[in-house]
Motif scaffolding. Structure first.
Motif, PDB file in Angstrom:
ATOM      1  N   ILE A 143     -16.062  21.758  15.572  1.00 21.44           N
ATOM      2  CA  ILE A 143     -16.210  20.144  14.873  1.00 21.44           C
ATOM      3  C   ILE A 143     -15.265  20.243  13.653  1.00 21.44           C
ATOM      4  O   ILE A 143     -15.081  21.017  13.057  1.00 21.44           O
TER       5      ILE A 143
ATOM      6  N   ALA B  23     -28.570  20.090  16.928  1.00 22.38           N
ATOM      7  CA  ALA B  23     -28.485  21.624  17.027  1.00 22.38           C
ATOM      8  C   ALA B  23     -29.883  22.335  17.403  1.00 22.38           C
ATOM      9  O   ALA B  23     -30.035  23.464  17.056  1.00 22.38           O
TER      10      ALA B  23
ATOM     11  N   VAL C 132     -24.448  15.579  16.150  1.00 21.36           N
ATOM     12  CA  VAL C 132     -24.771  16.897  16.588  1.00 21.36           C
ATOM     13  C   VAL C 132     -26.326  17.110  16.629  1.00 21.36           C
ATOM     14  O   VAL C 132     -26.931  16.725  16.011  1.00 21.36           O
TER      15      VAL C 132
ATOM     16  N   LEU D 218     -22.923  27.012  16.159  1.00 17.58           N
ATOM     17  CA  LEU D 218     -22.405  25.524  15.652  1.00 17.58           C
ATOM     18  C   LEU D 218     -20.983  25.501  15.513  1.00 17.58           C
ATOM     19  O   LEU D 218     -20.375  24.703  15.896  1.00 17.58           O
TER      20      LEU D 218
ATOM     21  N   LEU E 277     -18.461  25.135  18.481  1.00 21.94           N
ATOM     22  CA  LEU E 277     -18.422  23.511  18.770  1.00 21.94           C
ATOM     23  C   LEU E 277     -17.250  22.872  18.490  1.00 21.94           C
ATOM     24  O   LEU E 277     -16.658  22.058  18.976  1.00 21.94           O
TER      25      LEU E 277
ATOM     26  N   VAL F  55     -26.123  16.359  11.629  1.00 22.79           N
ATOM     27  CA  VAL F  55     -26.505  17.358  12.436  1.00 22.79           C
ATOM     28  C   VAL F  55     -28.046  17.251  12.496  1.00 22.79           C
ATOM     29  O   VAL F  55     -28.576  17.445  11.329  1.00 22.79           O
TER      30      VAL F  55
ATOM     31  N   ALA G 199     -23.036  18.021  21.044  1.00 22.44           N
ATOM     32  CA  ALA G 199     -22.403  16.917  20.088  1.00 22.44           C
ATOM     33  C   ALA G 199     -21.428  15.929  20.856  1.00 22.44           C
ATOM     34  O   ALA G 199     -21.067  16.292  21.841  1.00 22.44           O
TER      35      ALA G 199
END
Length: 181
Positions: free
Chosen positions: A94, A80, A78, A89, A92, A103, A63
């Motif tokens: 976010i 993934a 991002v 996820l 991370l 993403v 990311a």
């Protein structure tokens, strides 16, 4: 919404156009094969949002956050591909509520993150690009041979079909002025 995007410059421009309808808290999930134009689209989106820093694929860092240069929300980009679950996820950390989050390879990993999102699916034709051994890690030929007919064919721009599907209450009224072009 479904569009045919003729070349990389138009994919970049489409990303810029999409930036006009996004706000903090928006989430986009990009799906498409290698080389489809996901990062090119995101680069245009970043330019349209006027964020700092070059938008490049975050494959190895997972990311990357690009702050706004004009007081808008940051763009969080991002990748993934290497994540196995929504939990990874979530690790991370976010800030989905205050950012615009894109993403790549995120389909199926975002359950429960937000009630509204945009699915952006980019389809490549089965043309000359399918001959690119660099796009297929299972191909034992490696990165291709310079000067072959395959390599010359790869330089030709191929149109992509982009389908944007809106989910949730945020997008009930549609995508505004972003109708088919």
């Amino acid at each position: 919404m479904r569009r045919t995007i003729p070349d990389p410059d138009a994919m970049h421009a489409f990303g810029q156009e999409m930036a006009a309808v996004l706000r903090a808290g928006d989430l986009m999930v990009l799906t498409g094969p290698l080389g489809a134009g996901k990062t090119t689209f995101t680069r245009g989106l970043g330019e349209g949002l006027r964020v700092r820093g070059a938008v490049t694929s975050p494959t190895f860092v997972l990311a990357r956050t690009h702050p706004s240069t004009v007081g808008g929300p940051p763009l969080v980009h991002v990748d993934a591909y290497r994540l196995a679950s929504a939990m990874e996820l979530d690790d991370l950390d976010i800030d989905f509520a205050r950012s615009i989050v894109v993403v790549e390879w995120g389909r199926g990993l975002l359950d429960g993150i937000t009630e509204s999102w945009l699915d952006v699916e980019i389809e490549r034709p089965l043309g000359a690009s399918q001959a690119d051994p660099a796009e297929d890690p299972s191909d034992e030929r490696g990165a291709g041979e310079i000067g072959t007919d395959e390599t010359v064919a790869l330089d030709l721009p191929e149109p992509r079909t982009v389908t944007v599907t809106a989910h949730g209450p945020r997008w009930q009224a549609g995508l505004g002025d972003l109708g088919p072009a």
